[in-house]
Design a protein around this motif. Structure first.
Motif, short mmCIF file in Angstrom:
data_model
loop_
_atom_site.label_atom_id
_atom_site.label_comp_id
_atom_site.label_asym_id
_atom_site.label_seq_id
_atom_site.Cartn_x
_atom_site.Cartn_y
_atom_site.Cartn_z
N GLN A 98 2.78 2.26 2.17
CA GLN A 98 3.03 2.80 3.51
C GLN A 98 4.48 2.56 3.89
N TRP A 151 -6.59 -4.29 9.42
CA TRP A 151 -6.49 -4.57 10.85
C TRP A 151 -7.58 -3.84 11.61
N THR A 197 -7.11 -0.37 5.64
CA THR A 197 -6.34 -1.28 6.47
C THR A 197 -7.14 -2.55 6.78
N ASP A 233 0.80 -1.23 0.00
CA ASP A 233 0.00 0.00 0.00
C ASP A 233 0.84 1.28 0.00
#
Ligand code: UDP
Ligand code: MG
Length: 309
Positions: free
Chosen positions: A98, A208, A206, A96
């Motif tokens: 990140q 998570w 995300t 992603d």
């Protein structure tokens, strides 16, 4: 020529993969003395991730992919990538963006020239994350570092570059419950931490949830320390000592003042408290037992449904 493998676990990353590969190939083009190998691992995505991977592997010569039969989790995806990687150096990064690919040249330099076996990255900020999540994350790191000998670094990302030695060490650990943040520390070797500011995802969201993170942190604790077990027996012993003292006190009171014992409500409180404590301790044992059960079954970490040649 040095081969650099990049392992990229992907779960529902159809929108992120194209911008990711664009950015990555821009960075890789700058590393002229390195032959890259990109291993995309599809962790049972429900969207078109696999299709995008097929297109990418046709488009870029260095791209290979592995596709799981279902979602096995990021840990399994990383493991599959490590097992498939042929490189002298292996890096893991999220799809992603990140984990900025721009850090790769520096990470490679650290491992190649400065004698480290691992270049890790850590976020200095948790910008863009819900504050309550940051709070619990910090608490978790403090707690696990207090009770475990394996010390974890707060803010450490999974974004890492490892030498062949370190990768082989990781692969030599066959355990089923893979809490990789702990495994990286456990294998030892020298790690240099590079810092960067938190970046938000380019696309998608995300995977998570708070609950998933909570379960993951429990897994980490069970996998890397047996202190909770010792704590259970310690609490038991403490209860015995306290109750003995109270018994003595009651006897003395009865003999001297002839004071009968009364108060059933206090008794109920004590019984409820102690049964709670017992169940809590049984729960701790159960956690370890359930992990042992999973280890003993010796199931494979993942099942590959399809992969590029
Ligand atoms: N991921 C995976 N399997 C999963 C969950 C996540 O392979 O079951 C991958 C995901 O595609 C991404 C990386 O793991 O490349 C990190 O996930 P995410 O960005 O959701 O986590 P965050 O950066 O928010 O911690
Ligand atoms: Mg992410």
């Amino acid at each position: 020529m040095t081969v650099l493998s990049l392992v990229v676990p992907c779960y529902n990353e159809q929108e992120a993969l194209y911008p990711f590969m664009q950015e990555l190939s821009r960075v890789l083009a700058g590393l002229s003395d390195v032959q890259p190998e990109v291993i995309l691992v599809n962790d049972g995505s429900a969207d078109k991730t696999l299709q995008v991977m097929r297109e990418l592997s046709a488009q870029y010569e260095c791209v290979r992919y592995i596709s799981f039969s279902r979602n096995f989790g990021k840990e399994s995806a990383m493991l599959a990538g490590f097992a498939a990687a042929k490189g002298d150096y292996v890096a893991v990064m999220d799809a992603d963006l990140q984990d900025p690919p721009a850090l790769l040249p520096e990470m490679l330099r650290v491992v190649r020239e400065e004698g480290y076996d691992c270049a890790g990255t850590r976020r200095t900020t948790r910008k863009g994350e819900p504050p309550i999540r940051s709070f619990f994350a910090r608490m978790f790191y403090r707690f696990i570092n207090m009770i475990s000998r394996t010390q974890l670094v707060d803010g450490a990302r999974d974004y890492k570059l490892l030498s062949r030695k370190a990768v082989d060490a990781l692969l030599s650990m066959p355990e089923y419950n893979r809490f990789s943040k702990g495994l990286y520390e456990w294998i030892g070797f020298r790690t240099k931490w590079l810092e960067f500011e938190n970046v938000e995802r380019v696309a998608g969201e995300t995977k998570w949830s708070f609950w998933k993170l909570f379960k993951y942190s429990l897994e980490g604790i069970v996998a890397f320390t047996t202190v909770p077990l010792a704590l259970a027996s310690l609490m038991g012993m403490l209860c015995i000592v306290v109750s003995l003292l109270v018994i003595v006190l009651l006897c003395v009171r009865h003999v001297i003042w002839n004071n009968p014992v009364h108060g059933w409500d206090s008794l109920v409180c004590i019984i409820v408290f102690l049964s709670g404590l017992q169940l809590f301790c049984a729960g701790i044992i159960g956690q370890y037992l359930s992990k042992m059960y999973l280890e003993i079954k010796r199931r494979p970490h993942y099942i590959i449904a399809e992969q590029s040649e």
